[in-house]
Enzyme design. Structure first.
Site, PDB file in Angstrom:
ATOM      1  CB  CYS A   8     -25.725 -10.321 -17.641  1.00 26.65           C
ATOM      2  SG  CYS A   8     -25.032 -10.152 -19.307  1.00 26.65           S
TER       3      CYS A   8
ATOM      4  CB  CYS B  96     -24.124 -14.331 -19.838  1.00 19.63           C
ATOM      5  SG  CYS B  96     -23.634 -13.382 -18.380  1.00 19.63           S
TER       6      CYS B  96
ATOM      7  CB  CYS C 178     -21.061  -9.155 -18.073  1.00 20.62           C
ATOM      8  SG  CYS C 178     -22.029 -10.416 -17.266  1.00 20.62           S
TER       9      CYS C 178
ATOM     10  N   GLY D  38       0.795  -1.217   0.000  1.00 21.49           N
ATOM     11  CA  GLY D  38       0.000   0.000   0.000  1.00 21.49           C
ATOM     12  C   GLY D  38       0.831   1.272   0.000  1.00 21.49           C
TER      13      GLY D  38
ATOM     14  CB  CYS E 197     -20.394 -11.579 -20.743  1.00 23.00           C
ATOM     15  SG  CYS E 197     -22.141 -11.424 -21.145  1.00 23.00           S
TER      16      CYS E 197
END
Lengths: 265, 304, 233
Positions: free
Chosen positions: B243, B246, B268, B34, B274
């Site tokens: 979606c 899909c 998606c 970080g 997808c």
């Protein structure tokens, strides 16, 4: 009664011994010593260049003195020479047990953060993570400094000078510091606004028992606010004592000049 | 290798000294999860803001055996993704793929793939603004001290401001996180939907900011916690829709305008995810009628 | 038990540095003892140093030498050498002072100005205000004024607010600087009564009273400040 009882055993809150700071060949402040007790308000007066701001910077750990010692009674640690504190320790002190009210609100506020956020910042800095509590505390403090609660989500740049100064005070007092430094807190404000601010400060300081070191060139400010006075000239404290004693019966030639130069209010 | 040699470029474009310098920085960044490690960013043959930081990191970690996937907003076929993929095909001659699990190195802008990452994979994020405190504290000297002393109350102030103004934490992307309980980090402008994927992820996560010349990293299996309040806990986005192609109900959905009469569909954002679902027989409400090409055109238009 | 006030060998000279360093001796080697329940009237012509002495007894002026011993919390403290915080404490609990003029605090209503000294020693807000109402009523301040800041009051009204403020705490020591200067006969008699009540409860009172009626009614003896002038260095 509790305030009176605590006076019995008087342990100092801060002690300054022979604090000296110069800039090259120019004197900032020289050989300043004093003891500050809990709940006491000390005024430092003098004209521009008298060294009062240098002294305040040294006392608040923002400037390192060339010589001399400033010790502070830290919560849970006892007396500590503030020069021996690490930077993070000093920064922590500055946002918990100390406060700093600047002359220019821009130096003491986050202008892009709402009033509530400004007040809440110190709480969040010490770990507060409950939004409702933080907001409640912010509301509480805005009320104490007489800022309309409707303004809690407004940015300080939309506030008047007096409101900004009051917000700065709330932002500092929210962690109930034991010592607050003030640098010309009423400078740049209209006289009527000054009176309101001073009156508010006086009430809060007494109610909360906060010790204050206030630097100003305005004798009316110290008359109303300070228990004790230090008069500075050319870097040195030329006279100190009870505020009304120094103002009503000045002994040093410079203090006499200072007092006699002010129109009676 | 042949492609790189023919093109006249050193492998992966950067000279070896620069790659060594960046790898050292990456090691430092991995050692302090970080922490924003400064590095000597180079001029790249594309403008700042188009992924110069990510490209330099990718160029420094990629080898001839690697398989590269590049996505932009989750899609493999948007302008930025296509350009960067072609760039590495040209200068490193590496194999590329659209399949998340086949890739060893994934460079991304604005998304983390839906398919879980695995050990051995590296994901490289393009970062426009690495400093999460920048909006609130413009002074670099001050923000560095805040990181050094872990003074992060100010970040909480930003979330407070959100709740005060909108009633909830309105930050939806680049949502600040605490890494390994120590450093506050900007996860790059990924949707907060992806934030939980960073937590304890088996892959190596690297972040490159070209303009700001900063690199930071999250080693595998590292704690990554999204900031929040006790009474306003962190929540990811969710959708009422599935979606349209899909039928997935667990992926990040983009809203796509399909005509100028108010027609719209949710699909998606991760095109690979997808397509894979559809290949496995999942069919959404409009999946049967809408050819794949049309959908991706819409997404390309959506990307910056 | 020692007397509430014991002054010995006190001297005070003003030096005006900005006027050629002129020295104005006021008194020297001044001694004064005030017993509990006694009222001493500082006496003498104008310029004799009555006000200077009274202000010195409140530590508002700083004496050059000698000491001012005041019994505070059952123990003697010397106001000439005590630390500021100790003097502030003594002013809060032991020494009351009624000046000629009210120092108005902006925005603070008369009732709270009067109640403040009681609040400062820990009296509850309700009790302090209750006592303040009683005093303001006795001193004939119309109730409609109580909630206003006294900045706009007449001189006499301000003076009576000031007196109420000075009598709200039962100070063991009371210093009064012409408390009846701008009062009518009726109010003057109220102040006389207040002083007599203070004496009856054992307060040591030192005052400057130009008004013969008041002086005769309250003073047990006169103290000639002027007689200590000649000995000034």
């Amino acid at each position: 009664m509790s305030a009176a009882a605590s006076m019995r055993t008087r342990a100092p809150l801060m002690q300054a011994r022979s604090v000296t700071r110069s800039y090259g060949g120019n004197i900032g402040c020289r050989d300043v010593s004093f003891t500050l007790y809990p709940g006491e308000v000390i005024g430092i007066v003098g004209e521009s260049g008298s060294g009062k701001s240098t002294l305040l910077a040294c006392l608040s750990g923002r400037l390192e003195p060339d010589s001399g010692v400033i010790s502070y009674d830290m919560r849970g640690r006892g007396f500590v020479d503030i020069q021996t504190l690490s930077e993070p320790e000093r920064r922590m002190l500055m946002r918990t047990d100390w406060g700093m009210v600047h002359q220019n609100p821009r130096d003491g506020l986050r202008m892009a953060v709402s009033a509530g956020g400004n007040v809440g910042e110190r709480l969040m800095a010490v770990g507060a993570r409950h939004y409702g509590d933080i907001r409640g505390e912010a509301q509480n403090w805005l009320a104490k400094v007489e800022i309309d609660l409707e303004r809690i989500d407004d940015k300080p740049r939309t506030f008047s000078g007096g409101m900004q100064q009051r917000l700065q005070i709330a932002r500092n007092l929210v962690t109930t510091p034991r010592l607050v430094f003030m640098d010309e807190p009423t400078g740049g404000l209209d006289v009527s606004v000054q009176a309101r601010l001073l009156d508010l400060l006086r009430g809060l300081v007494r109610e909360l028992g906060i010790a204050v070191i206030v630097v100003t060139h305005d004798l009316a400010v110290v008359r109303l606010l300070a228990d004790r006075l230090m008069v500075m000239r050319r870097g040195e404290v030329v006279e100190h004592g009870l505020t009304d004693q120094v103002l009503d019966d000045p002994h040093h030639p410079y203090t006499q000049l200072l007092v006699s130069s002010v129109l009676q209010a | 290798m042949s492609g790189a040699r023919e093109s006249g470029y050193n492998f992966a474009y950067l000279d070896e000294q620069t790659k060594r310098m960046i790898r050292r920085t990456l090691l430092k960044a991995l050692a302090a999860p970080g922490y924003q490690a400064p590095f000597g960013g180079r001029e790249m043959p594309l403008a700042y803001g188009w992924g110069t930081g990510g490209i330099q990191v990718t160029a420094s970690v990629i080898g001839p055996e690697d398989v590269l996937k590049v996505i932009d907003q989750g899609a493999d076929d948007t302008t930025n993704a296509v350009s960067i993929r072609r760039f590495f095909q040209l200068v490193a001659d590496v194999e590329t793929t659209e399949a998340t699990e086949k890739a060893t190195v994934i460079q991304t802008r604005h998304r983390i793939p839906e398919a879980p990452l695995e050990e051995g994979q590296i994901i490289v994020y393009q970062v426009p603004q690495p400093e999460p405190l920048r909006h609130l504290e413009p002074r670099e000297v001050e923000t560095r001290k805040m990181h050094a002393y872990a003074e992060y109350g100010l970040m909480q102030v930003r979330l407070y401001e959100d709740i005060a103004r909108y009633g909830h934490i309105a930050t939806t992307y680049d949502y600040p996180v605490m890494v390994n309980g120590r450093y506050l980090m900007a996860p790059s402008p990924i949707p907060k939907f992806d934030n939980p994927k960073m937590q304890d992820n088996p892959a190596i996560q690297l972040f490159g900011a070209g303009r700001e010349k900063r690199i930071y990293a999250i080693p595998p299996y590292t704690s990554v916690r999204s900031l929040d309040f006790e009474d306003h806990p962190f929540r990811t986005q969710s959708w009422d829709q599935r979606c349209a192609l899909c039928d997935a109900d667990d992926s990040y959905l983009d809203e796509v305008i399909t005509d100028d009469r108010g027609g719209r569909m949710f699909v998606c954002s991760d095109t690979d995810y997808c397509a894979r679902r559809r290949a496995n027989g999942h069919v959404g409400a409009q999946g049967a009628i809408d050819p794949v090409g049309e959908k991706t055109d819409a997404l390309s238009g959506d990307a910056q | 038990m020692a007397d509430p006030i014991t002054v010995s060998a006190l001297s005070k000279t003003f030096t005006l540095h900005n006027q050629g360093g002129i020295r104005l001796p006021v008194f020297s080697d001044l001694s004064l003892r005030v017993a509990a329940g006694e009222c001493v009237c500082l006496h003498g012509p104008s310029g004799a140093g009555k006000s200077t002495l009274l202000r010195s007894l409140y530590a508002n002026y700083k004496a050059d030498g000698g000491d001012i011993i005041v019994m505070h919390r059952g123990a003697p403290i010397d106001l000439v050498s005590a630390e500021p915080w100790r003097i502030i404490e003594a002013r809060r609990e032991t020494i009351g002072y009624v000046s000629q003029f009210l120092r108005v605090i902006p925005r603070v209503p008369a009732l709270d100005i009067v109640a403040e000294p009681a609040r400062a020693i820990g009296v509850s807000a309700d009790a302090a205000r209750g006592k303040a109402r009683g005093l303001l009523t006795r001193l004939r301040i119309p109730e409609r004024l109580w909630s206003l800041a006294p900045a706009t009051f007449s001189g006499g009204e301000q003076q009576r607010v000031n007196i109420a403020r000075g009598f709200i705490v039962d100070y063991p020591v009371l210093l009064l600087d012409e408390p009846t200067a701008s009062l009518d006969a009726e109010n003057r008699r109220t102040v006389i009564a207040l002083i007599q009540e203070a004496k009856a409860r054992g307060a040591a009172v030192v005052g400057i009273f130009h008004d013969a009626e008041v002086r005769d009614a309250v003073a047990d003896r006169l103290f000639e400040v002027e007689s200590f002038q000649g000995r000034a260095a």
